[in-house]
Motif scaffolding. Structure first.
Motif, PDB file in Angstrom:
ATOM      1  N   LYS A 117       0.607  -0.682   0.110  1.00 22.88           N
ATOM      2  CA  LYS A 117       0.129  -0.039   0.013  1.00 22.88           C
ATOM      3  C   LYS A 117       0.496   1.291   0.438  1.00 22.88           C
ATOM      4  O   LYS A 117       0.323   2.263  -0.645  1.00 22.88           O
ATOM      5  CB  LYS A 117      -1.229  -0.494   0.997  1.00 22.88           C
ATOM      6  CG  LYS A 117      -1.834  -1.232   0.596  1.00 22.88           C
ATOM      7  CD  LYS A 117      -3.418  -1.050   2.464  1.00 22.88           C
ATOM      8  CE  LYS A 117      -2.085  -1.371   3.331  1.00 22.88           C
ATOM      9  NZ  LYS A 117      -2.735  -1.343   4.773  1.00 22.88           N
ATOM     10  N   GLY A 120       0.815   3.825  -3.289  1.00 25.48           N
ATOM     11  CA  GLY A 120       0.759   4.628  -3.951  1.00 25.48           C
ATOM     12  C   GLY A 120       0.744   6.406  -3.032  1.00 25.48           C
ATOM     13  O   GLY A 120       1.170   6.025  -2.126  1.00 25.48           O
ATOM     14  N   LYS A 121      -0.602   7.205  -3.905  1.00 24.94           N
ATOM     15  CA  LYS A 121      -0.076   8.393  -3.378  1.00 24.94           C
ATOM     16  C   LYS A 121      -0.444   8.470  -1.735  1.00 24.94           C
ATOM     17  O   LYS A 121       0.190   9.008  -0.738  1.00 24.94           O
ATOM     18  CB  LYS A 121      -0.610   9.132  -4.229  1.00 24.94           C
ATOM     19  CG  LYS A 121       0.331   9.879  -5.451  1.00 24.94           C
ATOM     20  CD  LYS A 121      -0.405  10.801  -5.919  1.00 24.94           C
ATOM     21  CE  LYS A 121       0.889  10.804  -7.246  1.00 24.94           C
ATOM     22  NZ  LYS A 121       0.380  11.812  -8.230  1.00 24.94           N
ATOM     23  N   GLU A 122      -1.104   7.523  -1.461  1.00 26.51           N
ATOM     24  CA  GLU A 122      -2.863   7.569  -0.247  1.00 26.51           C
ATOM     25  C   GLU A 122      -2.869   6.662  -0.580  1.00 26.51           C
ATOM     26  O   GLU A 122      -3.322   5.239  -0.788  1.00 26.51           O
ATOM     27  CB  GLU A 122      -3.959   8.271  -0.757  1.00 26.51           C
ATOM     28  CG  GLU A 122      -4.225   9.489  -0.998  1.00 26.51           C
ATOM     29  CD  GLU A 122      -5.444  10.294  -1.478  1.00 26.51           C
ATOM     30  OE1 GLU A 122      -6.135  11.250  -0.421  1.00 26.51           O
ATOM     31  OE2 GLU A 122      -5.617   9.982  -2.323  1.00 26.51           O
ATOM     32  N   GLU A 123      -2.139   6.008   1.510  1.00 24.96           N
ATOM     33  CA  GLU A 123      -2.302   4.502   1.851  1.00 24.96           C
ATOM     34  C   GLU A 123      -3.254   3.992   1.584  1.00 24.96           C
ATOM     35  O   GLU A 123      -3.035   2.943   1.387  1.00 24.96           O
ATOM     36  CB  GLU A 123      -0.602   4.172   3.003  1.00 24.96           C
ATOM     37  CG  GLU A 123       0.043   3.180   3.049  1.00 24.96           C
ATOM     38  CD  GLU A 123      -0.211   3.172   4.178  1.00 24.96           C
ATOM     39  OE1 GLU A 123       0.522   2.213   5.288  1.00 24.96           O
ATOM     40  OE2 GLU A 123       0.510   3.910   4.801  1.00 24.96           O
ATOM     41  N   GLU A 127      -9.767   3.643  -3.235  1.00 20.93           N
ATOM     42  CA  GLU A 127      -9.136   3.946  -4.644  1.00 20.93           C
ATOM     43  C   GLU A 127      -7.230   2.913  -4.461  1.00 20.93           C
ATOM     44  O   GLU A 127      -7.401   2.057  -5.779  1.00 20.93           O
ATOM     45  CB  GLU A 127      -9.248   4.895  -5.417  1.00 20.93           C
ATOM     46  CG  GLU A 127      -8.697   5.007  -7.332  1.00 20.93           C
ATOM     47  CD  GLU A 127      -9.250   5.829  -7.872  1.00 20.93           C
ATOM     48  OE1 GLU A 127      -8.425   6.182  -8.959  1.00 20.93           O
ATOM     49  OE2 GLU A 127      -9.585   7.381  -6.712  1.00 20.93           O
ATOM     50  N   SER A 128      -7.099   4.057  -3.911  1.00 22.59           N
ATOM     51  CA  SER A 128      -5.501   3.431  -4.343  1.00 22.59           C
ATOM     52  C   SER A 128      -5.033   1.806  -4.208  1.00 22.59           C
ATOM     53  O   SER A 128      -4.093   1.067  -4.424  1.00 22.59           O
ATOM     54  CB  SER A 128      -4.692   4.466  -3.027  1.00 22.59           C
ATOM     55  OG  SER A 128      -3.570   3.907  -3.259  1.00 22.59           O
ATOM     56  N   ARG A 131      -6.650  -0.394  -6.840  1.00 21.71           N
ATOM     57  CA  ARG A 131      -5.434  -0.132  -7.636  1.00 21.71           C
ATOM     58  C   ARG A 131      -4.254  -1.669  -7.227  1.00 21.71           C
ATOM     59  O   ARG A 131      -3.785  -2.011  -7.972  1.00 21.71           O
ATOM     60  CB  ARG A 131      -5.660   1.124  -8.196  1.00 21.71           C
ATOM     61  CG  ARG A 131      -6.370   1.370  -8.921  1.00 21.71           C
ATOM     62  CD  ARG A 131      -5.410   3.475  -9.568  1.00 21.71           C
ATOM     63  NE  ARG A 131      -7.033   3.658 -10.433  1.00 21.71           N
ATOM     64  CZ  ARG A 131      -6.604   4.958 -10.495  1.00 21.71           C
ATOM     65  NH1 ARG A 131      -5.497   5.258 -10.123  1.00 21.71           N
ATOM     66  NH2 ARG A 131      -7.812   5.558 -10.977  1.00 21.71           N
ATOM     67  N   LYS A 132      -3.792  -1.657  -6.517  1.00 22.53           N
ATOM     68  CA  LYS A 132      -2.246  -2.290  -5.906  1.00 22.53           C
ATOM     69  C   LYS A 132      -2.647  -3.628  -5.392  1.00 22.53           C
ATOM     70  O   LYS A 132      -2.603  -4.165  -5.615  1.00 22.53           O
ATOM     71  CB  LYS A 132      -1.985  -1.722  -5.063  1.00 22.53           C
ATOM     72  CG  LYS A 132      -1.714   0.173  -4.645  1.00 22.53           C
ATOM     73  CD  LYS A 132      -0.385   0.195  -5.820  1.00 22.53           C
ATOM     74  CE  LYS A 132       0.447   1.461  -5.842  1.00 22.53           C
ATOM     75  NZ  LYS A 132       0.492   1.707  -7.054  1.00 22.53           N
TER      76      LYS A 132
END
Length: 403
Positions: A117, A120-123, A127-128, A131-132
């Motif tokens: 996690k 991503g920009k926001e752990e 949405e992050s 996607r991860k």
């Protein structure tokens, strides 16, 4: 920075290429030695047993701050084990080295989920995490499908006596590449933890976006469905080749295409979950794809058509992809328990891979060669019903978030 993130997301695929390759080679070498079916099946059992034990133990000690050190330790164990498999010719000696590969691969997948996690920009943003999870599912699924194909191709280019050594030499190179990549990852993770205020060893209070603050913890629903669905996955790894060889009398290439198609469909189904929002909290997607998996097993049971098997392989692979995505998502979305939940997921993988193939083999001996498909249908139906039962109360919570 984006290039590093892409590199890190490739690592699960590489490790599962290694896993798929060593499973194929160890079983094939044992079979060619004249060993009985139990000794052949025990190669996977040995790997799975130590995989489960390692994942379970890591659940008590793993954190984001020590995850990369754990990853590097596990890759070192995997490297030594692969060298042993390559250099020691005895087929029974494989059991010892396969235990080491179980430790090394379990360490990788459990610890990798603890830090994925951070890419991503926001752990903790919904949405992050989605996607991860989708990319992670695609990466390792694609690797698992590619491993046996790579082994068959490389082994076929060289002598039957020593071609398997070249396969292991390739995996040694992959592990060395992983170690270099993980060294880079260690710097990346330290920088991200410092950015999040966790560099001093004390976890910062996670900032949970409002859109998911009201979403419930569905790990029990996920684990229950995973035990039943994962048993089907493990059963089919041995049941499909056994049934197609001894009952349908199909050529090896037909069997290989079917097994590869299942895994590749799984990979792309996992990636297709990229745009998921909150259907993971409702039972309908899991239920529909489980119904497709049940139809696939019914075709395997009643049909002798290779074309029908190909279509069914797609359906079964799509269910696998959705199932693994859902299972991984519910482990990673919880800010405070993701490391423990990831360890639970991998323990289930090891446990089902240890017991389910044996269950399939014994049930085929006792009740007939086709009975494992019947058992698989019952297990998938049970998984869908369990997930439905545990998620019925979630509808109100999901609606309150406005999703």
């Amino acid at each position: 920075m984006r290039g590093l993130v892409v590199l890190f997301n490739l690592l699960p695929g590489l490790v599962n290429i290694i896993t798929g390759l060593l499973m194929f080679i160890s079983a094939k070498r044992m079979a060619e030695s004249g060993a009985n079916s139990f000794m052949i099946a025990a190669t996977m059992t040995m790997w799975a047993l130590f995989y489960a034990l390692t994942a379970f133990g890591l659940g008590f000690v793993l954190t984001k701050r020590n995850a990369v050190r754990v990853l590097l330790t596990g890759q070192t164990v995997l490297l030594v084990s692969l060298l042993g498999l390559m250099l020691v010719p005895g087929v029974t000696a494989q059991y010892f080295w396969l235990a080491g590969t179980g430790i090394g691969t379990a360490t990788f997948f459990t610890a990798f989920q603890a830090v994925v996690k951070l890419f991503g920009k926001e752990e903790y943003a919904l949405e992050s995490v989605v996607r991860k999870t989708a990319v992670y599912t695609m990466s390792w699924s694609f690797g698992l499908a590619t491993g046996p194909l790579l082994a068959a191709f490389v082994w076929g280019l060289f002598s039957p006596e020593n071609g398997w050594r070249y396969c292991y030499a390739i995996t040694v190179g992959m592990v060395l590449f992983n170690i270099v990549s993980l060294t880079l990852m260690n710097r990346f993770v330290k920088a991200r933890l410092a950015e999040l205020g966790e560099a001093d060893g004390k976890p910062a209070s996670p900032v949970i976006p409002p859109e998911q603050a009201g979403l419930p913890d569905l790990i029990i629903a996920s684990w229950g469905a995973a035990i039943l669905s994962g048993s089907v996955v493990a059963m089919m790894r041995t049941q499909i080749p056994d049934y197609c060889t001894n009952v349908l009398k199909w050529d090896t290439y037909k069997q290989g295409i079917i097994l590869a198609l299942i895994s590749y469909a799984q990979a792309f189904a996992g990636l297709a979950c990229w745009k998921a929002r909150t259907w993971q909290y409702r039972p309908w997607v899991f239920g529909i794809t489980a119904a497709g998996g049940i139809c696939a097993l019914a075709v395997f049971l009643f049909s002798q058509s290779w074309s029908a098997y190909l279509i069914s392989a797609l359906l079964l692979g799509i269910f696998y992809g959705v199932f693994y995505f859902t299972s991984t998502f519910h482990a990673l979305i919880n800010p405070e328990k993701s490391a423990r939940y990831a360890a639970g997921n991998e323990t289930i993988v090891g446990m089902t891979s240890t017991l389910a193939p044996v269950l399939a083999g014994l049930s085929a001996m006792w009740f007939g060669a086709s009975f494992p498909f019947v058992l698989g249908i019952a297990l998938l139906a049970g998984a869908a019903l369990f997930f439905l039962w545990r998620t019925l109360s979630v509808k109100g919570a999901v609606r309150r978030t406005g999703q």
